[in-house]
Scaffold this motif. Structure first.
Motif, PDB file in Angstrom:
ATOM      1  N   LYS A 288       3.514 -62.412  -9.143  1.00  0.00           N
ATOM      2  CA  LYS A 288       2.807 -63.280 -10.087  1.00  0.00           C
ATOM      3  C   LYS A 288       1.466 -62.642 -10.409  1.00  0.00           C
ATOM      4  N   TYR A 289       1.225 -62.449 -11.695  1.00  0.00           N
ATOM      5  CA  TYR A 289      -0.036 -61.830 -12.103  1.00  0.00           C
ATOM      6  C   TYR A 289      -0.669 -62.657 -13.222  1.00  0.00           C
ATOM      7  N   PRO A 290      -1.831 -63.236 -12.970  1.00  0.00           N
ATOM      8  CA  PRO A 290      -2.525 -63.985 -14.033  1.00  0.00           C
ATOM      9  C   PRO A 290      -3.267 -63.030 -14.964  1.00  0.00           C
ATOM     10  N   PHE A 291      -2.735 -62.832 -16.164  1.00  0.00           N
ATOM     11  CA  PHE A 291      -3.416 -61.989 -17.136  1.00  0.00           C
ATOM     12  C   PHE A 291      -4.788 -62.572 -17.491  1.00  0.00           C
ATOM     13  N   SER A 292      -4.858 -63.891 -17.464  1.00  0.00           N
ATOM     14  CA  SER A 292      -6.112 -64.592 -17.709  1.00  0.00           C
ATOM     15  C   SER A 292      -6.007 -65.928 -16.991  1.00  0.00           C
ATOM     16  N   THR A 293      -7.006 -66.775 -17.160  1.00  0.00           N
ATOM     17  CA  THR A 293      -6.947 -68.083 -16.520  1.00  0.00           C
ATOM     18  C   THR A 293      -5.924 -68.992 -17.185  1.00  0.00           C
ATOM     19  N   THR A 294      -5.374 -68.581 -18.325  1.00  0.00           N
ATOM     20  CA  THR A 294      -4.434 -69.434 -19.050  1.00  0.00           C
ATOM     21  C   THR A 294      -3.063 -68.807 -19.245  1.00  0.00           C
ATOM     22  N   LEU A 295      -2.921 -67.506 -19.029  1.00  0.00           N
ATOM     23  CA  LEU A 295      -1.669 -66.807 -19.286  1.00  0.00           C
ATOM     24  C   LEU A 295      -1.206 -66.107 -18.017  1.00  0.00           C
ATOM     25  N   THR A 296       0.043 -66.370 -17.624  1.00  0.00           N
ATOM     26  CA  THR A 296       0.559 -65.868 -16.359  1.00  0.00           C
ATOM     27  C   THR A 296       1.801 -65.029 -16.584  1.00  0.00           C
ATOM     28  N   GLY A 297       1.869 -63.905 -15.885  1.00  0.00           N
ATOM     29  CA  GLY A 297       3.049 -63.060 -15.904  1.00  0.00           C
ATOM     30  C   GLY A 297       3.786 -63.146 -14.583  1.00  0.00           C
ATOM     31  N   LEU A 298       5.103 -63.086 -14.622  1.00  0.00           N
ATOM     32  CA  LEU A 298       5.927 -63.133 -13.428  1.00  0.00           C
ATOM     33  C   LEU A 298       7.005 -62.071 -13.500  1.00  0.00           C
ATOM     34  N   MET A 299       7.382 -61.565 -12.330  1.00  0.00           N
ATOM     35  CA  MET A 299       8.476 -60.611 -12.249  1.00  0.00           C
ATOM     36  C   MET A 299       9.289 -60.924 -11.004  1.00  0.00           C
ATOM     37  N   ALA A 300      10.603 -60.836 -11.123  1.00  0.00           N
ATOM     38  CA  ALA A 300      11.509 -61.047  -9.998  1.00  0.00           C
ATOM     39  C   ALA A 300      12.413 -59.837  -9.874  1.00  0.00           C
ATOM     40  N   ILE A 301      12.464 -59.248  -8.694  1.00  0.00           N
ATOM     41  CA  ILE A 301      13.314 -58.101  -8.411  1.00  0.00           C
ATOM     42  C   ILE A 301      14.328 -58.518  -7.355  1.00  0.00           C
ATOM     43  N   ASN A 302      15.587 -58.424  -7.715  1.00  0.00           N
ATOM     44  CA  ASN A 302      16.673 -58.813  -6.821  1.00  0.00           C
ATOM     45  C   ASN A 302      16.451 -60.229  -6.286  1.00  0.00           C
ATOM     46  N   PRO A 303      16.327 -61.216  -7.144  1.00  0.00           N
ATOM     47  CA  PRO A 303      16.009 -62.576  -6.686  1.00  0.00           C
ATOM     48  C   PRO A 303      17.145 -63.186  -5.873  1.00  0.00           C
ATOM     49  N   ASP A 304      16.791 -64.124  -5.005  1.00  0.00           N
ATOM     50  CA  ASP A 304      17.776 -64.827  -4.192  1.00  0.00           C
ATOM     51  C   ASP A 304      17.990 -66.221  -4.772  1.00  0.00           C
ATOM     52  N   PHE A 305      19.185 -66.445  -5.315  1.00  0.00           N
ATOM     53  CA  PHE A 305      19.521 -67.760  -5.853  1.00  0.00           C
ATOM     54  C   PHE A 305      20.551 -68.493  -4.997  1.00  0.00           C
ATOM     55  N   GLN A 306      21.181 -67.790  -4.050  1.00  0.00           N
ATOM     56  CA  GLN A 306      22.277 -68.391  -3.302  1.00  0.00           C
ATOM     57  C   GLN A 306      21.807 -69.475  -2.341  1.00  0.00           C
ATOM     58  N   THR A 307      20.550 -69.446  -1.920  1.00  0.00           N
ATOM     59  CA  THR A 307      20.069 -70.427  -0.950  1.00  0.00           C
ATOM     60  C   THR A 307      19.410 -71.634  -1.610  1.00  0.00           C
ATOM     61  N   ILE A 308      19.412 -71.693  -2.933  1.00  0.00           N
ATOM     62  CA  ILE A 308      18.768 -72.789  -3.653  1.00  0.00           C
ATOM     63  C   ILE A 308      19.819 -73.825  -4.014  1.00  0.00           C
ATOM     64  N   GLU A 309      19.612 -75.033  -3.548  1.00  0.00           N
ATOM     65  CA  GLU A 309      20.559 -76.112  -3.799  1.00  0.00           C
ATOM     66  C   GLU A 309      20.513 -76.508  -5.271  1.00  0.00           C
ATOM     67  N   GLN A 310      21.604 -76.256  -5.986  1.00  0.00           N
ATOM     68  CA  GLN A 310      21.649 -76.549  -7.405  1.00  0.00           C
ATOM     69  C   GLN A 310      22.180 -77.959  -7.668  1.00  0.00           C
ATOM     70  N   ASN A 311      21.842 -78.492  -8.832  1.00  0.00           N
ATOM     71  CA  ASN A 311      22.402 -79.766  -9.251  1.00  0.00           C
ATOM     72  C   ASN A 311      23.904 -79.615  -9.502  1.00  0.00           C
ATOM     73  N   VAL A 312      24.614 -80.738  -9.451  1.00  0.00           N
ATOM     74  CA  VAL A 312      26.064 -80.732  -9.595  1.00  0.00           C
ATOM     75  C   VAL A 312      26.447 -81.554 -10.817  1.00  0.00           C
ATOM     76  N   ALA A 313      27.310 -81.017 -11.646  1.00  0.00           N
ATOM     77  CA  ALA A 313      27.786 -81.754 -12.810  1.00  0.00           C
ATOM     78  C   ALA A 313      28.631 -82.940 -12.362  1.00  0.00           C
ATOM     79  N   SER A 314      28.546 -84.052 -13.099  1.00  0.00           N
ATOM     80  CA  SER A 314      29.318 -85.235 -12.759  1.00  0.00           C
ATOM     81  C   SER A 314      30.771 -85.049 -13.182  1.00  0.00           C
ATOM     82  N   VAL A 315      31.621 -85.989 -12.767  1.00  0.00           N
ATOM     83  CA  VAL A 315      33.045 -85.908 -13.112  1.00  0.00           C
ATOM     84  C   VAL A 315      33.355 -86.707 -14.369  1.00  0.00           C
ATOM     85  N   ASN A 316      32.350 -87.297 -15.006  1.00  0.00           N
ATOM     86  CA  ASN A 316      32.597 -88.133 -16.175  1.00  0.00           C
ATOM     87  C   ASN A 316      33.095 -87.300 -17.349  1.00  0.00           C
TER      88      ASN A 316
END
Length: 708
Positions: A288-316
């Protein structure tokens, strides 16, 4: 939408491509000029808001409070003191007295509250986990900050009588404390209510360089009352949550807020997984790099998504794919600055190797840019989405947005959109007119387009709101990164609604709504679908609710496939005013998609003990001879404000319809331990199982996150 390789000449040829490009350019120009002309022609009052805002000077203190909830600190004696809290969204007098103080040492904003209560035994305080939005179900106070002083966005800092903290920063942020920025607070129960103290560093706020003024509003919510009280009072014509930023008073400082030197925050993670067939490990990095006090840059390298509990679609049942909110921090942070879901639906990108983001608001300009690259996944893919908006006054704006999706081996798709919004206040109503034009391309060849005209008029409690929408979506419109519904249509949507809530009496609130949608085929002009839906609900002050809904419609998916749909439903809720013990039941029946349908939806929460809560839900739908069932149970044991034990069980069987791509069969159980740190920002996660698998997995995962 499946893409195939096409001829570089396409179906329309060069002349058609040029004509479409010209039309899109003309639409973009018209919308841009439309916004600029409106900003020049409309009356100043319509753009400036409901009236002049109040102004206050924030005193400076040399001694800071101890942050223990005790208001005997010397700094509060010379602080800005306010007591004139007024009812928001209601007309009855304020039932309980509230006092508040604010001061600063030049680096941090300090705020204190004394929440007087003539019935302290009725104070509700249950949530102990920092970062849980459930504090809004307790008695709580909130400090709203318009740090950019643009009267368009707010950050919120809340605390309940147990001292549990919760915040939302303008634009959103991940939940690692070092990454998001730390702030502190403490509460104390007293004989006539409760008190609290907050310390919010200016460095946490996204403020312009050398700024000496910001907007601030103070809110107190009694859990037993529907309407909160606010300082300062908000005019009746502006009593809408969407207008809070426009009415925040100006808070002036003796010296500018400190501008922290931009420096990156590195958030590496290490993860190891042990399975029955062996072990595996991986590492990744978020920056995370704040270019200024109002603008922020982010970078993700090889992110981990498998451990994040995702929402589940309903059966409707649904004729279209369901929208499922994305919980992954990379996509959640700054999501409000990105394009709408029909252009950019982040669930379309399940995994990537490298991702980049730039998000923020600088004065009247907001920007959102996200790009990702995947090479180690099943499909090589480069994806990009952007949004740029320019505010005009308080209620109007113009903007452009777009996406680019390069799936290797297929022709790349592009989408671009231009839009304009004009908003104005008229007595007690906020009115909004919105227009947009979207064009898609497949390679260099123009494809389908999307157009929308939207008019809305909303008012305060007890007065009806109205919405009128005219839309058109081509059959060949392509948005591979978006969530597209009901292509090849042109039609109308009309709705009206009435909401009211009461500060006194047995009735807490009621809601009425009526919607009508109609569309024809854009290509042939033949009938496509129409639907009329009505809903009504009431809720008592004790938390019991009753709802009724009914819909009737018809749909022709082809010359030989025609459906006449209808449905009715009744719902009952109980303990809706409690934090963990609410429940509800809804049963419905009708005919959808050519088959008789019955629905059953049940949910119940339990507060087993003060640190242990359990929520359960059961959903069942029968269509024809097929029955689909989904059961979810989640338990959370709060060891303290930063450590939890949790478990989730999902069981689903049967078959969902093809449109519900989120439907899955199987039974999955996983357990997790989470530990967050305020001292060094290190987070520890231990997971037994896989949060998002269809079936229970025999595996153990350890994840360590340590910011630098």
């Amino acid at each position: 939408m499946h893409l195939t390789k096409t001829s570089p000449h396409g179906e329309r040829g060069a002349l058609g491509r040029r004509a479409s490009a010209v039309r899109f350019s003309q639409d973009f120009t018209v919308l841009t000029v439309f916004g600029i002309v409106l900003s020049l022609l409309v009356p100043t009052a319509a753009l400036a808001g409901p009236g002049p805002r109040k102004s206050h000077t924030l005193p400076t203190t040399k001694t800071v409070p101890q942050l223990d909830g005790d208001l005997s600190d010397a700094c509060w004696k010379g602080a800005l003191r306010v007591e004139s809290f007024a009812r928001f969204g209601g007309s009855t007098p304020v039932s309980e007295r509230t006092e508040a103080w604010a001061t600063t040492d030049g680096k941090t904003l300090y705020v204190a509250f004394h929440c007087h209560d003539s019935h302290p035994e009725l104070i509700r305080a249950s949530e102990t986990q920092r970062g849980s939005g459930a504090v809004y179900g307790d008695d709580h106070i909130t400090v709203l900050i318009d740090s950019q002083h643009q009267h368009r966005g707010l950050s919120a800092f809340s605390i309940n009588p147990l001292g549990t903290l919760y915040h939302t920063l303008e634009g959103g942020t991940a939940d690692n404390i070092t990454w998001a920025g730390d702030w502190r607070g403490a509460s104390k129960r007293v004989a006539d209510g409760w008190t609290c103290e907050l310390a919010i560093p200016f460095g946490l706020m996204r403020h312009p360089t050398k700024s000496k003024v910001f907007g601030m509003q103070l809110i107190r919510q009694l859990a037993r009352e529907p309407n909160f009280v606010i300082w300062p009072a908000v005019p009746s014509e502006a009593q809408s949550l969407s207008l809070l930023a426009q009415n925040a008073p100006d808070i002036h400082l003796a010296q500018p807020m400190p501008d922290a030197t931009p420096k990156p925050v590195f958030l590496p993670y290490t993860i190891g997984t042990a399975k029955s067939n062996g072990e595996s490990g991986r590492v990744g990095l978020d920056i995370k790099y704040p270019f200024s006090t109002t603008l922020t840059g982010l970078m993700a390298i090889n992110p981990d998504f498998q451990t994040i509990e995702q929402n589940v679609a309903s059966v409707n049942f649904s004729y279209n794919e369901q929208f499922v909110a994305d919980r992954r921090p990379f996509f959640a942070e700054g999501s409000e600055f990105l394009p709408d879901a029909d252009l950019f639906y982040s669930q379309r990108i399940p995994q990537f190797d490298t991702g980049m983001k730039v998000v923020g608001r600088d004065g009247a300009t907001s920007i959102g840019l996200v790009a990702s690259e995947a090479r180690s996944t099943k499909t090589d893919r480069d994806a990009m989405a952007f949004s740029l908006k320019q505010a005009i006054g308080l209620y109007s704006e113009v903007g452009v947005s777009g996406t680019a999706d390069n799936l290797y081996g297929l022709v790349a798709s592009r989408v671009a959109r231009a839009h304009g919004t004009y908003g104005w206040l008229a007595k007690d109503r906020r009115n909004t007119f919105y227009a947009r034009r979207t064009q898609s391309w497949l390679g260099a060849q123009p494809k389908g387009s999307d157009s929308v005209l939207y008019l809305n008029s909303s008012a305060t409690n007890g007065k009806p709101s109205y919405t009128l929408i005219r839309s058109q979506l081509s059959a060949d419109f392509i948005s591979t990164l978006g969530l597209i519904q009901n292509q090849d249509r042109q039609g109308w949507s009309v709705s009206t609604g009435l909401h009211n809530q009461f500060d006194r009496g047995r009735l807490f609130s009621y809601d009425l709504k009526l919607d009508y949608n109609q569309a024809d085929r854009l290509t042939s002009g033949a009938f496509f679908y129409e639907n009329l839906t009505s809903t009504a609900s009431v809720q008592t002050r004790k938390g019991t609710s009753l709802s009724l809904d009914a819909s009737q419609g018809r749909r022709e998916d082809s010359a030989t496939t025609r459906y006449k749909d209808f449905s009715t439903g009744i719902g009952l809720g109980w303990n809706q005013r409690t934090l963990f013990q609410g429940g509800g039941l809804r049963v419905g029946q009708g005919r959808q998609g050519g088959l008789p349908t019955t629905d059953l939806n049940f949910g119940q929460g339990f507060l087993v003990s003060k640190p242990l809560s359990v929520s359960t839900s059961y959903n069942q739908q029968k269509r024809g001879t097929t029955t689909t069932r989904q059961a979810i149970a989640t338990g959370t044991f709060r060891l303290d404000t930063l450590r939890t034990l949790s478990a989730r069980l999902i069981s689903q069987n049967g078959s969902g319809n093809a449109a519900n791509v989120g439907a899955r069969n199987g039974t999955n159980l996983y357990l997790a331990y989470t530990q967050r740190s305020r001292s060094n920002g290190a987070d520890i996660f231990v997971i037994l199982g896989d949060p998002n698998a269809n079936n229970t997995k025999t595996q153990a995962t350890l994840k360590l996150v340590r910011p630098y």
